[in-house]
Design an enzyme around this catalytic site. Sequence first.
Site, PDB file in Angstrom:
ATOM      1  N   GLY C 231       0.817  -1.200   0.000  1.00 36.78           N
ATOM      2  CA  GLY C 231       0.000   0.000   0.000  1.00 36.78           C
ATOM      3  C   GLY C 231       0.849   1.248   0.000  1.00 36.78           C
ATOM      4  N   LEU C 257      -3.381  -5.637  -6.118  1.00 38.71           N
ATOM      5  CA  LEU C 257      -2.380  -4.606  -5.858  1.00 38.71           C
ATOM      6  C   LEU C 257      -1.177  -5.150  -5.091  1.00 38.71           C
ATOM      7  CD1 LEU C 257      -1.927  -1.515  -6.170  1.00 38.71           C
ATOM      8  CD2 LEU C 257      -2.823  -1.286  -3.846  1.00 38.71           C
ATOM      9  N   ASP C 258       0.024  -4.868  -5.588  1.00 32.95           N
ATOM     10  CA  ASP C 258       1.282  -5.217  -4.901  1.00 32.95           C
ATOM     11  C   ASP C 258       1.445  -6.719  -4.691  1.00 32.95           C
ATOM     12  OD1 ASP C 258       1.690  -2.513  -4.750  1.00 32.95           O
ATOM     13  OD2 ASP C 258       1.172  -2.333  -2.634  1.00 32.95           O
ATOM     14  N   ALA C 259       0.714  -7.534  -5.444  1.00 34.37           N
ATOM     15  CA  ALA C 259       0.782  -8.967  -5.188  1.00 34.37           C
ATOM     16  C   ALA C 259       1.198  -9.764  -6.419  1.00 34.37           C
ATOM     17  CB  ALA C 259      -0.557  -9.478  -4.669  1.00 34.37           C
TER      18      ALA C 259
ATOM     19  N   ARG D 241       4.800 -16.834  -1.276  1.00 31.82           N
ATOM     20  CA  ARG D 241       4.740 -15.511  -1.900  1.00 31.82           C
ATOM     21  C   ARG D 241       5.742 -15.336  -3.034  1.00 31.82           C
ATOM     22  NH1 ARG D 241       4.232 -11.996  -4.547  1.00 31.82           N
ATOM     23  NH2 ARG D 241       3.845  -9.795  -4.154  1.00 31.82           N
TER      24      ARG D 241
END
Lengths: 315, 315, 315, 315
Positions: C231, C257-259, D241
């Site tokens: 974020g 987002l951001d993943a 991840r």
Amino acid sequence: MTSLPTPPPVLNPARLRLIASCPDRVGIVARVATFLAERGASITEANHYHDTHSQWFFMRSEFEIGRGSPSAAEAHSPVSAAADDAALLARLAEEFRPIAEAFGMQWRITDAQQPRRVVILVSRFDHCLAHLLHRRKSGDLVFDLPCVISNHDDLRPLVEWYGVPFHHVPVPRDPAGKDAALKQTAALIDQAAPDTIVLARYMQIFPPWLCERYRDRIINIHHSFLPSFVGGRPYHQAEERGVKLIGATCHYVTEELDAGPIIEQDVVRIRHSDTIKDMMRLGKDVESAVLARGFRLHLEDRVLVHGHKTILFSE
Amino acid sequence: MTSLPTPPPVLNPARLRLIASCPDRVGIVARVATFLAERGASITEANHYHDTHSQWFFMRSEFEIGRGSPSAAEAHSPVSAAADDAALLARLAEEFRPIAEAFGMQWRITDAQQPRRVVILVSRFDHCLAHLLHRRKSGDLVFDLPCVISNHDDLRPLVEWYGVPFHHVPVPRDPAGKDAALKQTAALIDQAAPDTIVLARYMQIFPPWLCERYRDRIINIHHSFLPSFVGGRPYHQAEERGVKLIGATCHYVTEELDAGPIIEQDVVRIRHSDTIKDMMRLGKDVESAVLARGFRLHLEDRVLVHGHKTILFSE
Amino acid sequence: MTSLPTPPPVLNPARLRLIASCPDRVGIVARVATFLAERGASITEANHYHDTHSQWFFMRSEFEIGRGSPSAAEAHSPVSAAADDAALLARLAEEFRPIAEAFGMQWRITDAQQPRRVVILVSRFDHCLAHLLHRRKSGDLVFDLPCVISNHDDLRPLVEWYGVPFHHVPVPRDPAGKDAALKQTAALIDQAAPDTIVLARYMQIFPPWLCERYRDRIINIHHSFLPSFVGGRPYHQAEERGVKLIGATCHYVTEELDAGPIIEQDVVRIRHSDTIKDMMRLGKDVESAVLARGFRLHLEDRVLVHGHKTILFSE
Amino acid sequence: MTSLPTPPPVLNPARLRLIASCPDRVGIVARVATFLAERGASITEANHYHDTHSQWFFMRSEFEIGRGSPSAAEAHSPVSAAADDAALLARLAEEFRPIAEAFGMQWRITDAQQPRRVVILVSRFDHCLAHLLHRRKSGDLVFDLPCVISNHDDLRPLVEWYGVPFHHVPVPRDPAGKDAALKQTAALIDQAAPDTIVLARYMQIFPPWLCERYRDRIINIHHSFLPSFVGGRPYHQAEERGVKLIGATCHYVTEELDAGPIIEQDVVRIRHSDTIKDMMRLGKDVESAVLARGFRLHLEDRVLVHGHKTILFSE
């Protein structure tokens, strides 16, 4: 001791630095700190280091001190409300001199908010120069840049785009021509009255008299992890030897080639598949970064030269 | 081509490696891969590298191949269901030989699940040895360790606590005594029949005949970032020069001191306040880590020596 | 096998890459390598990786293949001497298709000497953009740059100095205005027909339809070590938490987002005295470096996306 | 000021440290340094830091002070020649107290030559414990170790080989049993009267009352780069991840899990081919190194806790 006198708040303070080194003895810190406290100075950062081997003491104090308002110690050390920062600096230096002499100090007081005057010399490789110009423009590195001097004309458009004067002084190979060119280069440097000279991949050897004139103020970036691969073509030497890391070294220039006090070093990993061209590319980034870090330490008065080594107060 | 024959599933596979290098030419990969596919081998990892400068080709393939079950290409290359892994290896090598000879390869096929036999030599510093013993015990590094040999008796308790035989062979300073001691050391090594010798801070120089006998199989850890500070007392040299990083180098031992092919290197940052004792402490960690990484690459057949350099297939 | 046919020397070769992934089975490498060998291709670098978990196979081969001269396998695969590289590529692709289909491959063949078309998007921070422009100019990063698009006009002079067209598309805050602006941005992108989009600190969120249109081809630099501090305002979060390292992440953009799949990451050490402004300065260097490294891997077809992760063939 | 009184040489000095923090005001350094100078103390290293945000001041001074010989300021502060170091410390503290109170300091004076008492807790992973035991034995880390406590009996042989008492306190899963076990653990800790507790991969959560009892003195190593991957199984989270670096964090333990003030962090690069088992192996080295570095900073009084962050005086 039940109460302390509350000093008046420091309004609109100047931010100064006191850098000193001397043979070690008891009481140096106390004497210097008392000097500052008497003048209402608020220490924001300080480092002291005692070198056991040489019994030498090094200190750097950054402090805020009132500009216009009289200090708490006004009675015996009035700082005129009208004095500007230069006058304040001169006054403080004058007052500090007896202490410095009593301890046999090498010392200086500098103004943290006064940008240093810097002259950059460069040849054809532009990565270090571009890095410094870009960071100066973005405000990440703060210094005055009266001019850039080069023995080639290639980088004029880059330098002038940043609004910086560019001088082209070709350096011929014949001794007489080279000597004349380096004298002309020195004259341009002197005229710019720099505090610091940065050799951002300037591929000429500075003559001893010029090294001496700007002693501890000429910063070079060498494209190897010194003392590995001194001299020319370090990437070729690295490739020949089959090393797994290549590096860069930021150091002060002395008469002895590639042997001045080291300020900063770093390395980057290479692979068996990396050619000399790849090493040059990888080297550019580490050179730019190492030069910028070493130069910043210098600009912030965090580098104290001690013989052929440096003390870094890098808090 | 509308369909592919589905090979039978590989049951209870052996995991092998084929390492090869040769002058480059078209078709090497195709020939080798076809050889493996004909025998039902499933490639789990492969690296190929072409050195432009020398026009040399390097490859490493790790593959699974059926142990007992007949391969898809059984007709012209039957692997007996009764063969154990050594026999499988020998058979494969025999079958591969014509290809290797046609391409002029240096090559070997190894068993990824067969631990290497390693002899460790050490003097008094125990950090590298302790690091290797601990990682071996915890299963992080897998190798057989028939014995540890030292020119001092200090580390016997440590070695024996790990259940490893320890031989103490003092090395006198006089040439005759030293020569006899190194011959005794070599005899102990030969008797252990090692694949690899690790000099984990062994402070004696190996004689050329011993270097030659175990060519590309003697791994040394040098406590500097070679080629900086060759020879003795590198930390003293580093302190004298005022460098900002110290390093360690893992390399193969050749007759030329400190000049063998480099496998792995790394550095650690030091400060102006770090004494030689501090450097030694910081150096211990980087030495242990660099030796362990280089040794692991060697154990996994990921290091190919090419002249005085190494190709690392470290995927 | 006593002799090998010597292939004719490859004159004036094209340098191509074959990238493929598929469910693993025996014989893939052999089939592909034979395909290349039959066409006289000389493999200069190759990597194969088998993902045990998903039983998926990944490969990347870079090879040289004759342009004009007929290959050794001319009989069944003549490459017309008049064909240019695009025709060669198309022909090879046509010929390879049956193999790809038989193995169920995702695949592509690319021309290593054909610069990719790239569009860069940026907002106000110029460090990543300047880094890319400078490296492109110096030849360290090779790509075509039809235009730079920004939601601010600030960086026009920088971009235009490098001779690159600059489009300013302000993005209002109201949903309708923002939607229209992003559609206009997308139209400008489409018109430039890029292979790859780089978000070099573009502070707008791409809509899902745009993420989908350029799937696995939009590269973003995030100014934190993801997944820490997702974020906004990651440096503020880092300062709040008191971490000792800050980082940057180069990743492909997905709807989440951001993943998206991470390509490259790195960190830099900070001190207790570093303010958020200092972090921003230190972060700039690590962001620029991480983006440039990730982008280079992408340009060289070394990044294979597998689910939400990446395989990097970085030899 | 034409001359300075030369203090008598300090014979057989004690080496002490003064650590203090307080709201910032003018004159702190002067007052403290004068206090030390009056007692003939020679400052060997000092760091001062002013936190602009909170207007708080932090200092650490290491100094040598005469043990037996009367100091220069003997008249008003005689240090008895017969006093041992503990008495010297107590005396100095007594004399310093009024200054500390006047400035509202949190402070302590410690003996740099007096090893700290440390209790180590561990579960089954032995790498951090082995690292600390080995460095203690080799003299690289100096501390007293009255005992090691574990909720498993596995590491008894290792601990006892180093001559250190080992206590096995199993911790059941049921709340009552767990509560009793942790109380027994706390009793063993209290009995050892440690200055510092090290959780060297102790896989139990300390209850708040125990955290509070040893506030800012319990050091934990967490096997992730916090705040990424808090909680359990961080390597599984990292693998999920697809990160390219994994890390470790050394921090003080507070009631809030994984959220205490961070002392030290570092990362190590991983590859797409690294399994969770590989991450664990790579993680072991970075965990051991990060814990050792953070623990050393703590032992040397270089860590000052400020809210949920740390000031590190790591010169």
